[in-house]
Write a protein that holds these residues in place. Structure first.
Motif, PDB file in Angstrom:
ATOM      1  N   PHE A   1       0.844  -1.190   0.000  1.00  0.00           N
ATOM      2  CA  PHE A   1       0.000   0.000   0.000  1.00  0.00           C
ATOM      3  C   PHE A   1       0.881   1.242   0.000  1.00  0.00           C
ATOM      4  CE2 PHE A   1       0.479  -1.737   4.260  1.00  0.00           C
ATOM      5  CZ  PHE A   1       1.033  -0.675   4.962  1.00  0.00           C
ATOM      6  N   PRO A   2       0.379   2.345  -0.589  1.00  0.00           N
ATOM      7  CA  PRO A   2       1.154   3.593  -0.602  1.00  0.00           C
ATOM      8  C   PRO A   2       1.151   4.235   0.776  1.00  0.00           C
ATOM      9  CG  PRO A   2      -0.994   3.945  -1.592  1.00  0.00           C
ATOM     10  CD  PRO A   2      -0.896   2.476  -1.311  1.00  0.00           C
ATOM     11  N   ILE A   3       2.179   5.001   1.066  1.00  0.00           N
ATOM     12  CA  ILE A   3       2.273   5.723   2.319  1.00  0.00           C
ATOM     13  C   ILE A   3       1.533   7.052   2.165  1.00  0.00           C
ATOM     14  CG2 ILE A   3       3.826   6.706   4.040  1.00  0.00           C
ATOM     15  CD1 ILE A   3       3.851   3.612   3.711  1.00  0.00           C
ATOM     16  N   VAL A   4       0.583   7.279   3.046  1.00  0.00           N
ATOM     17  CA  VAL A   4      -0.248   8.479   3.011  1.00  0.00           C
ATOM     18  C   VAL A   4       0.117   9.354   4.201  1.00  0.00           C
ATOM     19  CG1 VAL A   4      -2.593   9.384   3.001  1.00  0.00           C
ATOM     20  CG2 VAL A   4      -2.102   7.181   1.915  1.00  0.00           C
ATOM     21  N   VAL A   5       0.479  10.606   3.921  1.00  0.00           N
ATOM     22  CA  VAL A   5       0.801  11.571   4.973  1.00  0.00           C
ATOM     23  C   VAL A   5      -0.120  12.775   4.799  1.00  0.00           C
ATOM     24  CG1 VAL A   5       2.585  13.015   6.019  1.00  0.00           C
ATOM     25  CG2 VAL A   5       3.203  10.810   4.990  1.00  0.00           C
ATOM     26  N   ASN A   6      -0.943  13.033   5.800  1.00  0.00           N
ATOM     27  CA  ASN A   6      -1.910  14.142   5.759  1.00  0.00           C
ATOM     28  C   ASN A   6      -2.809  14.053   4.529  1.00  0.00           C
ATOM     29  OD1 ASN A   6      -0.859  15.259   8.146  1.00  0.00           O
ATOM     30  ND2 ASN A   6       0.692  16.411   7.018  1.00  0.00           N
ATOM     31  N   GLY A   7      -3.206  12.822   4.200  1.00  0.00           N
ATOM     32  CA  GLY A   7      -4.132  12.607   3.095  1.00  0.00           C
ATOM     33  C   GLY A   7      -3.512  12.619   1.718  1.00  0.00           C
ATOM     34  N   ALA A   8      -2.191  12.734   1.611  1.00  0.00           N
ATOM     35  CA  ALA A   8      -1.526  12.814   0.307  1.00  0.00           C
ATOM     36  C   ALA A   8      -0.555  11.657   0.145  1.00  0.00           C
ATOM     37  CB  ALA A   8      -0.790  14.138   0.151  1.00  0.00           C
ATOM     38  N   THR A   9      -0.508  11.106  -1.066  1.00  0.00           N
ATOM     39  CA  THR A   9       0.457  10.054  -1.380  1.00  0.00           C
ATOM     40  C   THR A   9       1.679  10.604  -2.107  1.00  0.00           C
ATOM     41  OG1 THR A   9      -0.703   9.583  -3.446  1.00  0.00           O
ATOM     42  CG2 THR A   9      -1.327   8.279  -1.518  1.00  0.00           C
TER      43      THR A   9
END
Length: 649
Positions: free
Chosen positions: A29-37
């Motif tokens: 899965f992609p890493i999501v930080v503050n809703g952004a990939t």
């Protein structure tokens, strides 16, 4: 790596960063930080505390105090300390801050420690920069990273997801149009994987070069601004205004490359906004396009390859959609470029190289097609069924309202609402299109793993081709039945349903041709972007049917009663609302358009203009079809998409 540890792959780019996590239980899965990939690669230095901010908080701080912003730490890897806000900053510390922040989020999302790390590096990097990046990773507490060249990672992703088998000895040209510049790489597919044969970076092709050139052009050509203002913006005391201008240019450039024809760029007060359009962008790119063929020729010669040896040309990076890049690359290399638009393509390919990808498709497997698994998604088949029912009802009402008059001299007059007859053909073709896309979406959603999704590409193409053939056949059947009903055995009536259905049939065929070029994991999102206007179409069809019932008979003999007139106007109101909902997408705009069209149609309706309103509905649907066609062409050929958009402008 311990059994409970995860594998983190980071593509730390010049301007943006993406990351992909693979866990021992087979999840990726992609890493999501503050809703952004997709995360910014830059850092912001707080000189008061010495703290480095990353991600969204860094961007916010940079807008207020740009002197502390380091946009592209990757460029400075291997250099000595650089001055940021009057303070010396070690590039390794800046890179480590970004990598550490991503690693922290990744471990929290996975719920387990990170046991292995893979980092994507530019293919032209040598031992010195590679060692500096390793040092930055280990400073955060991460294990010793495995480094993979970006061009090899992209090529590995392409080999894995290609619907056609890629044999040993195949050659690909990878054109990475990223923020760090356009790099052309020759890749050979060997027994032990992809291998970098040669590379070359186009001079003056970085995002900074392009953004600065665009900003200077806008400032110097805007009335009241000029060269003096541009010189003023280069001074330290105007760093904030320059940063805001370059950020606005960057956003406008990205908008132009994918969506709109123009973008307004805010200039420093009190100057009015400047307009950035495709012509300006095209002029700024002229030098890059002139140097790109030379880079391609140089790389092919260095790799001991000819254009005829190439299996594919892969185009990736944030600047891949800029005007003329795809055309120039394709004409020079002799191949239509394959767009690698998936943001995590390099990270996914790198995980395959390290042997930990969740589900690599077998290169030797035959064209096995999985059985459909649609039991849990049957509601998605309701819209095409409703459209098919609506088509048959419209056809039945059209024929029921028809009339034949014989004249004493032997002449015969046929009264048939031809636009309404054509709409029945359009509706049945749209039902077939909707069925094909629904089945395709269900196939890829039901697939349990990425390898299953990859095997469904050919099956999805067949489903769409079948839908196109069915739409054409059924609309032809509607036309033949209409002629038979009227006892008029010529092609006068038969052609109307066919002609109205033809754009949808062409759209369905184009989508079938395009779908094999889409990464399998992106197909559900790709289909969602079509926004098939099922509900607006059904609403408009309801209005047509209501008005049709209220206006029965031969046109010259219409004498509508007050009840029939009210019913007809109600039908026109519903038809207008359906048209308004078809042509716009945002909620507020849809409400305004539906209300405006609905009441306008109801107030202005007369029986003499009934067919005109049907033609307005057909025009609205033709607009949706054109937009959907451009979406399909974009996937099939970026060059054709760009030309079509220019033609529409």
């Amino acid at each position: 790596m311990l059994a409970a540890d995860a594998h983190l792959c980071i593509d730390y780019g010049t301007a943006t960063t993406t990351a992909l996590m693979y866990t021992p239980d087979g999840r990726s899965f992609p890493i999501v930080v503050n809703g952004a990939t997709v995360l910014p690669s830059g850092v912001w230095l707080d000189t008061a505390t010495g703290r480095l901010l990353t991600g969204g908080p860094a961007l916010e701080a940079a807008r207020k105090r740009p002197e502390g912003w380091l946009a592209e730490p990757l460029r400075h890897i291997g250099d000595e300390a650089i001055e940021v806000a009057g303070v010396g900053l070690d590039p390794i510390e800046a890179v480590a801050a970004v990598l550490g922040g991503i690693a922290t989020h990744a471990a929290a999302l996975a719920g387990m420690p990170i046991g292995r790390v893979t980092l994507i590096v530019p293919c032209w990097w040598g031992p010195r920069r590679r060692q500096q990046l390793r040092l930055a990773a280990t400073k955060t507490g991460l294990p010793e990273p495995h480094l993979v060249a970006d061009a090899i990672a992209v090529a590995t992703h392409w080999v894995a997801w290609s619907t056609a088998p890629i044999s040993t000895g195949a050659c690909a040209l990878v054109i990475n149009a990223g923020a760090g510049g356009i790099t052309v790489s020759a890749i050979g597919v060997l027994d032990d994987g992809a291998q970098l044969l040669a590379h070359h970076t186009v001079p003056g092709s970085t995002a900074t070069d392009l953004d600065t050139a665009l900003a200077e052009h806008l400032i110097t050509t805007t009335r009241g601004a000029g060269h003096d203002l541009w010189e003023q913006l280069t001074t330290p005391e105007h760093a904030a205004a320059r940063h805001q201008l370059l950020e606005a240019v960057r956003i406008g450039k990205e908008t132009l490359s994918r969506q709109t024809a123009q973008a307004a760029i805010a200039l420093p007060a009190p100057h009015p906004p400047a307009i950035l359009d495709r012509d300006i962008l095209d002029t700024a790119l002229a030098g890059v396009r002139q140097r790109l063929p030379e880079a391609v020729t140089h790389v092919l010669a260095a790799a001991d390859m000819h254009r005829e040896d190439l299996t594919a040309v892969l185009l990736t990076g944030g600047h891949a959609f800029l005007p003329g890049i795809a055309d120039t690359a394709g004409s020079t290399a002799g191949h239509i470029p394959t767009m690698i638009s998936r943001p995590d393509a390099a990270t996914e390919g790198a995980l395959r190289i390290t042997g930990t990808s969740a589900d690599p498709p077998s290169a030797t497997a035959g064209p096995h097609v999985l059985p459909l698994q649609i039991s849990s998604g049957w509601p998605t088949l309701i819209p095409p069924a409703l459209l098919a029912v609506a088509a048959m009802i419209v056809l039945a009402q059209t024929l029921d309202n028809s009339a034949v008059s014989e004249f004493p001299g032997g002449g015969v007059a046929y009264f048939l609402r031809l636009p309404q007859l054509g709409i029945s053909g359009f509706l049945i073709a749209l039902a077939c299109w909707n069925t094909g896309t629904a089945i395709t979406g269900l196939q890829h959603t039901a697939a349990r793993a990425t390898s299953e999704q990859a095997t469904l590409a050919r099956s999805s193409r067949r489903a769409l081709f079948t839908a196109a053939a069915s739409g054409l056949a059924l609309s032809t059947g509607f036309g033949i039945y209409s002629s038979s009903h009227m006892n008029f055995y010529t092609d006068t009536f038969a052609w109307w349903p066919i002609l109205f259905a033809l754009p949808i049939v062409i759209l369905t065929t184009t989508a079938g041709l395009s779908i094999t070029r889409i990464p399998a994991g992106n197909i559900p999102l790709w289909l969602r972007d079509y926004r098939t206007p099922t509900i607006p179409t059904l609403i408009a069809t309801t209005g047509i049917l209501i008005t049709g019932e209220a206006t029965r008979g031969i046109p010259d003999q219409y004498t509508l009663s007050p009840l029939e007139s009210t019913s007809a106007r109600l039908g026109m109101l519903i038809l207008g609302a359906g048209i308004g909902l078809t042509i716009v997408y945002t909620p507020v705009s849809r409400l305004i358009a539906a209300t405006t069209f609905g009441f306008s149609f109801a107030i202005l309706f007369t029986w003499r203009t009934l067919n005109h309103y049907h033609w307005i509905f057909v025009t609205a649907i033709a607009w949706w079809t054109l937009v959907a066609m451009l979406h399909a062409i974009r996937s099939l050929s970026p060059a054709l998409n760009e030309r079509a958009q220019r033609l529409l402008q």
